[in-house]
Design an enzyme around this catalytic site. Sequence first.
Site, PDB file in Angstrom:
ATOM      1  N   CYS A 125       0.767  -1.144   0.159  1.00 21.85           N
ATOM      2  CA  CYS A 125      -0.157   0.028  -0.025  1.00 21.85           C
ATOM      3  C   CYS A 125       1.277   1.338  -0.074  1.00 21.85           C
ATOM      4  CB  CYS A 125      -0.700   0.064   1.307  1.00 21.85           C
ATOM      5  SG  CYS A 125      -2.146   1.253   1.124  1.00 21.85           S
ATOM      6  N   GLY A 137      -3.034   8.308  10.984  1.00 21.99           N
ATOM      7  CA  GLY A 137      -3.274   7.051  11.675  1.00 21.99           C
ATOM      8  C   GLY A 137      -4.856   7.225  12.251  1.00 21.99           C
ATOM      9  N   HIS A 180       3.505   7.374   8.196  1.00 22.96           N
ATOM     10  CA  HIS A 180       2.866   7.403   6.753  1.00 22.96           C
ATOM     11  C   HIS A 180       1.698   7.803   6.825  1.00 22.96           C
ATOM     12  CE1 HIS A 180       0.066   4.685   8.607  1.00 22.96           C
ATOM     13  NE2 HIS A 180      -0.523   4.313   7.263  1.00 22.96           N
TER      14      HIS A 180
HETATM   15  N1  LIG Z   1      -5.341  13.137   2.236  1.00 22.58           N
HETATM   16  C1  LIG Z   1      -6.090  12.148   2.462  1.00 22.58           C
HETATM   17  N2  LIG Z   1      -5.583  11.366   3.627  1.00 22.58           N
HETATM   18  C2  LIG Z   1      -6.099  10.272   3.817  1.00 22.58           C
HETATM   19  C3  LIG Z   1      -7.548  10.238   3.208  1.00 22.58           C
HETATM   20  N3  LIG Z   1      -8.010   9.097   3.803  1.00 22.58           N
HETATM   21  C4  LIG Z   1      -7.014   8.552   4.656  1.00 22.58           C
HETATM   22  N4  LIG Z   1      -5.996   9.298   4.756  1.00 22.58           N
HETATM   23  C5  LIG Z   1      -4.680   9.228   5.326  1.00 22.58           C
HETATM   24  O1  LIG Z   1      -4.151   8.139   4.864  1.00 22.58           O
HETATM   25  C6  LIG Z   1      -3.402   7.357   5.907  1.00 22.58           C
HETATM   26  C7  LIG Z   1      -3.367   6.105   5.244  1.00 22.58           C
HETATM   27  O2  LIG Z   1      -3.192   4.956   5.992  1.00 22.58           O
HETATM   28  P1  LIG Z   1      -3.359   3.428   5.919  1.00 22.58           P
HETATM   29  O3  LIG Z   1      -2.617   2.908   7.248  1.00 22.58           O
HETATM   30  O4  LIG Z   1      -4.733   2.963   5.689  1.00 22.58           O
HETATM   31  O5  LIG Z   1      -2.397   3.169   4.668  1.00 22.58           O
HETATM   32  C8  LIG Z   1      -4.220   7.411   6.984  1.00 22.58           C
HETATM   33  O6  LIG Z   1      -3.604   7.278   8.118  1.00 22.58           O
HETATM   34  C9  LIG Z   1      -4.828   8.791   6.862  1.00 22.58           C
HETATM   35  O7  LIG Z   1      -4.077   9.701   7.606  1.00 22.58           O
HETATM   36  C10 LIG Z   1      -8.067  11.002   2.254  1.00 22.58           C
HETATM   37  O8  LIG Z   1      -9.285  11.044   1.859  1.00 22.58           O
HETATM   38  N5  LIG Z   1      -7.238  12.038   2.077  1.00 22.58           N
HETATM   39 MN   LIG Z   2      -2.058   2.656   2.834  1.00 23.57          MN
HETATM   40 MN   LIG Z   3      -4.008   0.096   1.576  1.00 21.74          MN
END
Ligand SMILES: Nc1nc2c(ncn2[C@@H]2O[C@H](COP(=O)(O)O)[C@@H](O)[C@H]2O)c(=O)[nH]1
Ligand SMILES: [Mn+2]
Ligand SMILES: [Mn+2]
Length: 482
Positions: free
Chosen positions: A99, A408, A405
């Site tokens: 991912c 969270g 990343h």
């Molecule tokens: N800019 C945006 N950031 C988002 C959105 N939905 C989630 N998020 C962020 O992405 C990380 C990815 O985490 P993962 O563990 O699922 O890979 C998550 O922690 C959020 O901070 C969005 O729509 N727009």
């Molecule tokens: Mn992710």
């Molecule tokens: Mn994912």
Amino acid sequence: MSVGIKLRQLDAYRWEIPQEGKMRTRGLIFCAAEMIPALRQDQSLQQVANVATLPGIVGPSLAMPDIHWGYGFPIGGVAAFDLATGVVSPGGVGYDINCGVRLLRTDLHRSEIAGLVQELVDTLFSNIPSGLGSRRRDFKLAPPTLKDVLRYGAAWAVKNGFGNADDLLHIEAGGCIKGADPELISGQALERGHDQLGTLGSGNHFTEIGYVQEIFDETLARALGVFLDQVTVIIHTGSRGLGHQVCDDHIKKLLQASTKYGFDLPDRQLCCAPIQSPEGEEYLAAMAAAANFAFANRQIITHWVRETFQQVLGLGPKALGLELVYDVAHNIAKIETHTVNGRPQKLCVHRKGATRAFPAHHPEVPALYQETGQPVLIPGDMGRYSYLLVGTQQAMEETFGSTCHGAGRILSRHQALKRARGRSIVKELAAQGIIIRGAGKGTVAEEIPEAYKDVEQVVEVVHGAGISRKVAKLHPLGVIKG
Ligand SMILES: Nc1nc2c(ncn2[C@@H]2O[C@H](COP(=O)(O)O)[C@@H](O)[C@H]2O)c(=O)[nH]1
Ligand SMILES: [Mn+2]
Ligand SMILES: [Mn+2]
């Protein structure tokens, strides 16, 4: 709950879980004091301590400020293992292998798309299959072709007309993890992957149009091709059902391997095998194949983003300047050389919900970023902001060249749904000038901005601790959610 876990504050950004019991090393968590009470509400600190018990771990069991509970290893966890004595664990990579996040820049000022965001969002939505089990029906790949995707990653996509060779210079590992062996991918995984290439998936996966809201370091921003009010696009997705199946297949195998090798695991979800065992090598080769599928997936979606902008704005590729800033993996295990106790050592670095953050002049950073350090892409949420950072030498010294990343999650999907009940999230965000389209019923509610930590606080920790440097803040304008 991680209530019983001892935690010692080292400074404003660092907290230690002292080595005790079966732990072979200490835990080191990067976070701010105000994050601690929430952290104690789930199992993630216990998971940091559990990872510290694994054979061959080198340095501390690390966690980034976006840490939260995950399968075996915490999300936001980083752990490095010696190649000769250490283990590899699917739980240290996660179900969505590779991912990751890709940031695209443009030559457009936000005023140039004013009034067109709705059309851009709608067109992206029809061009990029999104949602749970999304499939691109006109893009079926026969197994021999799919195996080429697994072998060559983003290069396969470029060779087949999705993007250009220059794109590959802007992707971690050039968009292809070496050692991938498609023959190790089960029939079930191939079946799940054969029509999911070029699909976004569900939940937190998204394609987001935004703009550069603030610049923290003008020199770095210019070197990365980024300027104030510039239109940007973020793509967040991974290896879809194929990667999930690879993880599932190998968890079963590594549960058996853990017994075979006599590992005394505090949690079955930490099942693992020696890196240099047949089971460990097989997992790494299958994981690399799934990672390559994810690189190809993001590359194909990039092509459709370019087509969408051309279609809606009536501009050619040159005028758009829609080029990659970078593409990073945030669920992966990689063989890397790090300096340990003054000597180079080959390690298997697990980053699960953590991003590589290599500094300037590192040989694995592409030539064009040799002076800046590797771009690091930190999405926040669909209503607030996201960040562009770069890697630092401090990260090499403390975190095996790793950082956070994302923001969270702090609310479960169920809690988020409850919080969103009776509200129209789409309307609330529209009132703030952000257009949202969600594929799945309930996805937008599950993904409300309050479901996530404030990414600004997360980024303040990694910047303050020196393991990454802030370059720019991006604000969303239009988001398609899976
Ligand atoms: N800019 C945006 N950031 C988002 C959105 N939905 C989630 N998020 C962020 O992405 C990380 C990815 O985490 P993962 O563990 O699922 O890979 C998550 O922690 C959020 O901070 C969005 O729509 N727009
Ligand atoms: Mn992710
Ligand atoms: Mn994912």
